[in-house]
Design a protein around this motif. Structure first.
Motif, PDB file in Angstrom:
ATOM      1  N   TRP A   1      -5.159 -10.810   3.848  1.00  0.00           N
ATOM      2  CA  TRP A   1      -6.601 -10.585   4.074  1.00  0.00           C
ATOM      3  C   TRP A   1      -7.352 -10.241   2.783  1.00  0.00           C
ATOM      4  CZ3 TRP A   1      -2.539  -9.366   7.052  1.00  0.00           C
ATOM      5  CH2 TRP A   1      -2.526  -9.885   8.339  1.00  0.00           C
TER       6      TRP A   1
ATOM      7  N   GLY B   1       0.824  -1.208   0.000  1.00  0.00           N
ATOM      8  CA  GLY B   1       0.000   0.000   0.000  1.00  0.00           C
ATOM      9  C   GLY B   1       0.858   1.258   0.000  1.00  0.00           C
TER      10      GLY B   1
ATOM     11  N   ALA C   1       9.024  -8.590   8.371  1.00  0.00           N
ATOM     12  CA  ALA C   1       9.972  -9.201   7.435  1.00  0.00           C
ATOM     13  C   ALA C   1      11.418  -8.980   7.860  1.00  0.00           C
ATOM     14  CB  ALA C   1       9.751  -8.619   6.041  1.00  0.00           C
ATOM     15  N   ALA C   2      12.253  -9.898   7.384  1.00  0.00           N
ATOM     16  CA  ALA C   2      13.686  -9.795   7.688  1.00  0.00           C
ATOM     17  C   ALA C   2      14.373  -8.766   6.788  1.00  0.00           C
ATOM     18  CB  ALA C   2      14.338 -11.164   7.507  1.00  0.00           C
TER      19      ALA C   2
ATOM     20  N   LYS D   1      -6.731  -0.551   7.917  1.00  0.00           N
ATOM     21  CA  LYS D   1      -7.583  -0.888   9.070  1.00  0.00           C
ATOM     22  C   LYS D   1      -6.854  -0.690  10.398  1.00  0.00           C
ATOM     23  CE  LYS D   1      -6.833  -5.878   9.204  1.00  0.00           C
ATOM     24  NZ  LYS D   1      -7.364  -7.202   9.051  1.00  0.00           N
TER      25      LYS D   1
ATOM     26  N   MET E   1       9.686 -15.346  13.960  1.00  0.00           N
ATOM     27  CA  MET E   1      11.052 -14.819  13.896  1.00  0.00           C
ATOM     28  C   MET E   1      11.574 -14.571  15.304  1.00  0.00           C
ATOM     29  SD  MET E   1      11.907 -13.860  10.618  1.00  0.00           S
ATOM     30  CE  MET E   1      13.078 -12.564  10.882  1.00  0.00           C
TER      31      MET E   1
ATOM     32  N   ARG F   1       2.570 -14.269   5.854  1.00  0.00           N
ATOM     33  CA  ARG F   1       2.951 -14.032   4.454  1.00  0.00           C
ATOM     34  C   ARG F   1       1.742 -14.364   3.579  1.00  0.00           C
ATOM     35  NH1 ARG F   1       6.398 -17.867   6.536  1.00  0.00           N
ATOM     36  NH2 ARG F   1       8.530 -17.204   6.969  1.00  0.00           N
TER      37      ARG F   1
ATOM     38  N   ALA G   1       2.528  -8.006   7.894  1.00  0.00           N
ATOM     39  CA  ALA G   1       3.723  -8.742   7.421  1.00  0.00           C
ATOM     40  C   ALA G   1       4.909  -7.835   7.117  1.00  0.00           C
ATOM     41  CB  ALA G   1       3.368  -9.552   6.184  1.00  0.00           C
ATOM     42  N   SER G   2       4.632  -6.649   6.578  1.00  0.00           N
ATOM     43  CA  SER G   2       5.752  -5.831   6.090  1.00  0.00           C
ATOM     44  C   SER G   2       6.713  -5.428   7.203  1.00  0.00           C
ATOM     45  CB  SER G   2       5.224  -4.624   5.323  1.00  0.00           C
ATOM     46  OG  SER G   2       4.465  -5.069   4.222  1.00  0.00           O
TER      47      SER G   2
ATOM     48  N   ILE H   1      15.307  -9.345   3.564  1.00  0.00           N
ATOM     49  CA  ILE H   1      16.250  -9.962   2.619  1.00  0.00           C
ATOM     50  C   ILE H   1      15.813  -9.625   1.197  1.00  0.00           C
ATOM     51  CG2 ILE H   1      17.217 -12.154   1.800  1.00  0.00           C
ATOM     52  CD1 ILE H   1      16.379 -13.350   4.561  1.00  0.00           C
TER      53      ILE H   1
ATOM     54  N   VAL I   1     -11.758  -1.445   5.166  1.00  0.00           N
ATOM     55  CA  VAL I   1     -12.639  -1.506   3.988  1.00  0.00           C
ATOM     56  C   VAL I   1     -13.581  -2.694   4.164  1.00  0.00           C
ATOM     57  CG1 VAL I   1     -12.662  -1.983   1.496  1.00  0.00           C
ATOM     58  CG2 VAL I   1     -10.968  -0.404   2.460  1.00  0.00           C
TER      59      VAL I   1
ATOM     60  N   TYR J   1      17.494 -19.055   8.143  1.00  0.00           N
ATOM     61  CA  TYR J   1      18.454 -18.016   7.745  1.00  0.00           C
ATOM     62  C   TYR J   1      18.803 -17.127   8.929  1.00  0.00           C
ATOM     63  CZ  TYR J   1      14.087 -15.289   7.197  1.00  0.00           C
ATOM     64  OH  TYR J   1      12.868 -14.694   7.405  1.00  0.00           O
TER      65      TYR J   1
ATOM     66  N   ALA K   1      -2.657  -5.682  -5.600  1.00  0.00           N
ATOM     67  CA  ALA K   1      -1.199  -5.676  -5.394  1.00  0.00           C
ATOM     68  C   ALA K   1      -0.995  -6.540  -4.160  1.00  0.00           C
ATOM     69  CB  ALA K   1      -0.684  -4.263  -5.172  1.00  0.00           C
TER      70      ALA K   1
ATOM     71  N   TYR L   1       3.928 -13.421  -0.869  1.00  0.00           N
ATOM     72  CA  TYR L   1       4.495 -14.535  -0.100  1.00  0.00           C
ATOM     73  C   TYR L   1       5.805 -14.159   0.616  1.00  0.00           C
ATOM     74  CZ  TYR L   1       5.560 -19.357   1.126  1.00  0.00           C
ATOM     75  OH  TYR L   1       5.846 -20.502   1.811  1.00  0.00           O
TER      76      TYR L   1
HETATM   77  C1  LIG Z   1       8.419 -13.620   9.238  1.00  0.00           C
HETATM   78  C2  LIG Z   1       8.437 -13.036   7.857  1.00  0.00           C
HETATM   79  C3  LIG Z   1       9.655 -12.750   7.246  1.00  0.00           C
HETATM   80  C4  LIG Z   1       9.669 -12.198   5.962  1.00  0.00           C
HETATM   81  N1  LIG Z   1      10.882 -11.883   5.407  1.00  0.00           N
HETATM   82  C5  LIG Z   1      10.908 -11.310   4.173  1.00  0.00           C
HETATM   83  C6  LIG Z   1      12.143 -10.906   3.606  1.00  0.00           C
HETATM   84  O1  LIG Z   1      13.197 -11.074   4.211  1.00  0.00           O
HETATM   85  N2  LIG Z   1      12.135 -10.343   2.363  1.00  0.00           N
HETATM   86  C7  LIG Z   1      10.979 -10.140   1.662  1.00  0.00           C
HETATM   87  O2  LIG Z   1      11.034  -9.624   0.541  1.00  0.00           O
HETATM   88  N3  LIG Z   1       9.784 -10.490   2.194  1.00  0.00           N
HETATM   89  C8  LIG Z   1       9.728 -11.072   3.423  1.00  0.00           C
HETATM   90  N4  LIG Z   1       8.530 -11.452   3.964  1.00  0.00           N
HETATM   91  C9  LIG Z   1       7.324 -11.326   3.159  1.00  0.00           C
HETATM   92  C10 LIG Z   1       6.792  -9.913   3.194  1.00  0.00           C
HETATM   93  O3  LIG Z   1       6.779  -9.463   4.508  1.00  0.00           O
HETATM   94  C11 LIG Z   1       5.373  -9.887   2.604  1.00  0.00           C
HETATM   95  O4  LIG Z   1       5.325 -10.511   1.342  1.00  0.00           O
HETATM   96  C12 LIG Z   1       4.925  -8.440   2.436  1.00  0.00           C
HETATM   97  O5  LIG Z   1       5.161  -7.722   3.616  1.00  0.00           O
HETATM   98  C13 LIG Z   1       3.461  -8.368   2.078  1.00  0.00           C
HETATM   99  O6  LIG Z   1       3.108  -7.004   2.042  1.00  0.00           O
HETATM  100  P1  LIG Z   1       1.597  -6.578   1.945  1.00  0.00           P
HETATM  101  O7  LIG Z   1       1.541  -5.108   1.957  1.00  0.00           O
HETATM  102  O8  LIG Z   1       0.952  -7.319   0.829  1.00  0.00           O
HETATM  103  O9  LIG Z   1       0.931  -7.195   3.273  1.00  0.00           O
HETATM  104  P2  LIG Z   1       0.948  -6.638   4.773  1.00  0.00           P
HETATM  105  O10 LIG Z   1       2.237  -6.048   5.135  1.00  0.00           O
HETATM  106  O11 LIG Z   1       0.428  -7.763   5.615  1.00  0.00           O
HETATM  107  O12 LIG Z   1      -0.088  -5.452   4.727  1.00  0.00           O
HETATM  108  C14 LIG Z   1      -1.456  -5.639   4.495  1.00  0.00           C
HETATM  109  C15 LIG Z   1      -2.154  -4.473   5.146  1.00  0.00           C
HETATM  110  O13 LIG Z   1      -3.539  -4.482   4.775  1.00  0.00           O
HETATM  111  C16 LIG Z   1      -4.282  -4.061   5.899  1.00  0.00           C
HETATM  112  N5  LIG Z   1      -5.643  -4.547   5.686  1.00  0.00           N
HETATM  113  C17 LIG Z   1      -6.068  -5.834   5.618  1.00  0.00           C
HETATM  114  N6  LIG Z   1      -7.392  -5.888   5.400  1.00  0.00           N
HETATM  115  C18 LIG Z   1      -7.823  -4.594   5.315  1.00  0.00           C
HETATM  116  C19 LIG Z   1      -9.111  -3.986   5.104  1.00  0.00           C
HETATM  117  N7  LIG Z   1     -10.204  -4.724   4.919  1.00  0.00           N
HETATM  118  N8  LIG Z   1      -9.189  -2.634   5.103  1.00  0.00           N
HETATM  119  C20 LIG Z   1      -8.071  -1.852   5.295  1.00  0.00           C
HETATM  120  N9  LIG Z   1      -6.833  -2.393   5.501  1.00  0.00           N
HETATM  121  C21 LIG Z   1      -6.723  -3.739   5.511  1.00  0.00           C
HETATM  122  C22 LIG Z   1      -3.566  -4.709   7.081  1.00  0.00           C
HETATM  123  O14 LIG Z   1      -3.873  -4.050   8.285  1.00  0.00           O
HETATM  124  C23 LIG Z   1      -2.112  -4.553   6.668  1.00  0.00           C
HETATM  125  O15 LIG Z   1      -1.522  -3.393   7.188  1.00  0.00           O
HETATM  126  C24 LIG Z   1       8.468 -11.968   5.264  1.00  0.00           C
HETATM  127  C25 LIG Z   1       7.246 -12.223   5.892  1.00  0.00           C
HETATM  128  C26 LIG Z   1       7.225 -12.742   7.169  1.00  0.00           C
HETATM  129  C27 LIG Z   1       5.901 -12.996   7.836  1.00  0.00           C
END
Ligand SMILES: Cc1cc2nc3c(=O)[nH]c(=O)nc-3n(C[C@H](O)[C@H](O)[C@H](O)COP(=O)(O)OP(=O)(O)OC[C@H]3O[C@@H](n4cnc5c(N)ncnc54)[C@H](O)[C@@H]3O)c2cc1C
Length: 358
Positions: A197, A2, A32-33, A21, A218, A294, A28-29, A35, A165, A238, A315, A319
């Motif tokens: 979600w 976002g 994350a580590a 929300k 982690m 993830r 997740a973001s 990497i 939303v 890792y 978007a 994973y």
């Molecule tokens: C332990 C761990 C380690 C990781 N390490 C790495 C790494 O080293 N390198 C790498 O590239 N990736 C890594 N990842 C993966 C990476 O973190 C995720 O792929 C990425 O953060 C996903 O981003 P996102 O914005 O799609 O999801 P998120 O960061 O989960 O964000 C989704 C957002 O949507 C909001 N939301 C959900 N539903 C609603 C709704 N209905 N209305 C309004 N808001 C809503 C949530 O509150 C949240 O803030 C790791 C993940 C984990 C869990």
């Protein structure tokens, strides 16, 4: 996703409202580590490898831009990665890994045990050898998130926190806006970046199995001096070392729905793997631990671009590589919103590959 998409769009003078929300980076973001490691994460798939390498280079540009414009250091370091081989069979896998990388134009080195211990003396001497890739990097996700959100606001994007939303408003086959707490917010386009979600939002025509949560646990510790210079993969886990000595150890991959938390079993797994990589961590203090979800997908690739519902874009589904792929995703969304003809990447990542049509 976002924040990255908002920053990229706002820079192109698109008016952006981010509805979150919780707070940006709540999920997740921030877990994350950081990497940026396509050469380990995606070496089996030439297309995914190429996507990751391109996005990693966009990170370098983004980091420079955020530093120059806002004076924020996002912790991008081209530290390189190592993959350890402990067993005979793993040596063979690591050879195949190196061959796959070289075939795709990635420079890498095969190290003997002696070379490994010379470069990274804290690695387990039981490792028979290693693969080294210099071009991969790391970033500090929390710093990156706050810098990108700052940049987006600076460019005029508006963030509304605490705004869940409820559903997408669709009329005449196209998205018209979203429902938020009894209010309809109209929009010319809607980009859903709701991570794990995403499929729970009514109006998205995807099965729950298309984007599903995979919990990762982690653990953080620190060592003085910093235990490694590079990111080290091995034993199924890792170890990521920050320049200040902070050490992040990961991670589990668990299909447990949205069950939050840390478990004895999960921590045992993470600790066991980290100690196998670096036996000296045995005496390191546990500083912190956390978990998040993830957004997994059936084919391991994200869903980016317009859906069958016109003007509704996704978007999501990045994973294990969402931090890595964030700048590229933002570019692809900006291209789609500017109605540019879809590139090969855009076609391959289109959410339409999974959507149910009427
Ligand atoms: C332990 C761990 C380690 C990781 N390490 C790495 C790494 O080293 N390198 C790498 O590239 N990736 C890594 N990842 C993966 C990476 O973190 C995720 O792929 C990425 O953060 C996903 O981003 P996102 O914005 O799609 O999801 P998120 O960061 O989960 O964000 C989704 C957002 O949507 C909001 N939301 C959900 N539903 C609603 C709704 N209905 N209305 C309004 N808001 C809503 C949530 O509150 C949240 O803030 C790791 C993940 C984990 C869990």
């Amino acid at each position: 996703m976002g924040c990255s998409v908002a920053y990229r769009l706002a820079k192109s003078d698109v008016r952006v409202l981010v509805l979150e929300k919780s707070v940006p980076g709540a999920e997740a973001s921030s877990a994350a580590a950081g990497i940026l490691g396509p050469s380990v994460e995606s070496f089996r798939d030439a297309f995914a490898l190429q996507l990751g390498r391109r996005s990693r280079e966009l990170h370098a540009e983004l980091a420079d831009e955020l530093d120059e414009r806002f004076g924020v250091d996002v912790g991008l370091r081209r530290c390189g990665v190592i993959r350890l081989a402990f067993e005979e069979a793993e040596q063979v896998e690591v050879d195949a890994h190196a061959a796959a990388l070289r075939m795709n134009g990635v420079q890498c080195d095969r190290w003997t045990r002696e070379e490994l211990l010379l470069e990274e003396p804290s690695c387990n001497p039981e490792a028979r050898g290693a693969l080294h890739v210099a071009e991969d990097a790391q970033v500090e996700p929390k710093k990156l998130l706050s810098a990108v959100a700052l940049g987006a606001e600076h460019e005029g994007a508006v963030f509304r926190t605490g705004s869940a939303v409820r559903n997408i408003v669709v009329d005449g086959g196209r998205a018209r806006g979203v429902h938020v707490d009894g209010e309809i917010i109209e929009a010319d386009r809607v980009v859903v970046a709701a991570g794990s979600w995403t499929t729970l939002i009514p109006g998205i025509r995807l099965d729950a199995d298309t984007i599903y949560p995979v919990r990762g646990q982690m653990l953080a510790t620190y060592t003085r001096p910093p235990i490694f210079r590079r990111i080290v993969f091995g034993a199924g886990g890792y170890v990521v070392t920050r320049p200040d000595g902070r050490v992040l150890c990961g991670s589990t991959e668990e299909r447990v729905g949205f069950a939050r938390g840390i478990t004895f079993g999960g921590m045992a797994e993470v600790i066991h793997r980290a100690q196998r990589i670096a036996p000296a961590l045995k005496n390191a203090p546990v500083q912190d631990h956390w978990s998040s979800f993830r957004p997994g997908t059936p084919d391991g690739l994200p869903l980016v671009g317009e859906t069958h519902v016109a003007r509704l874009l996704l978007a999501s589904g990045h994973y294990r590589n969402g931090i890595l792929l964030a700048p590229l995703t933002a570019e692809l969304i900006a291209d789609a919103i500017a109605d540019k003809p879809p590139s090969r990447e855009a076609q391959a990542l289109s959410p339409r590959r999974f959507e149910e049509t009427d």
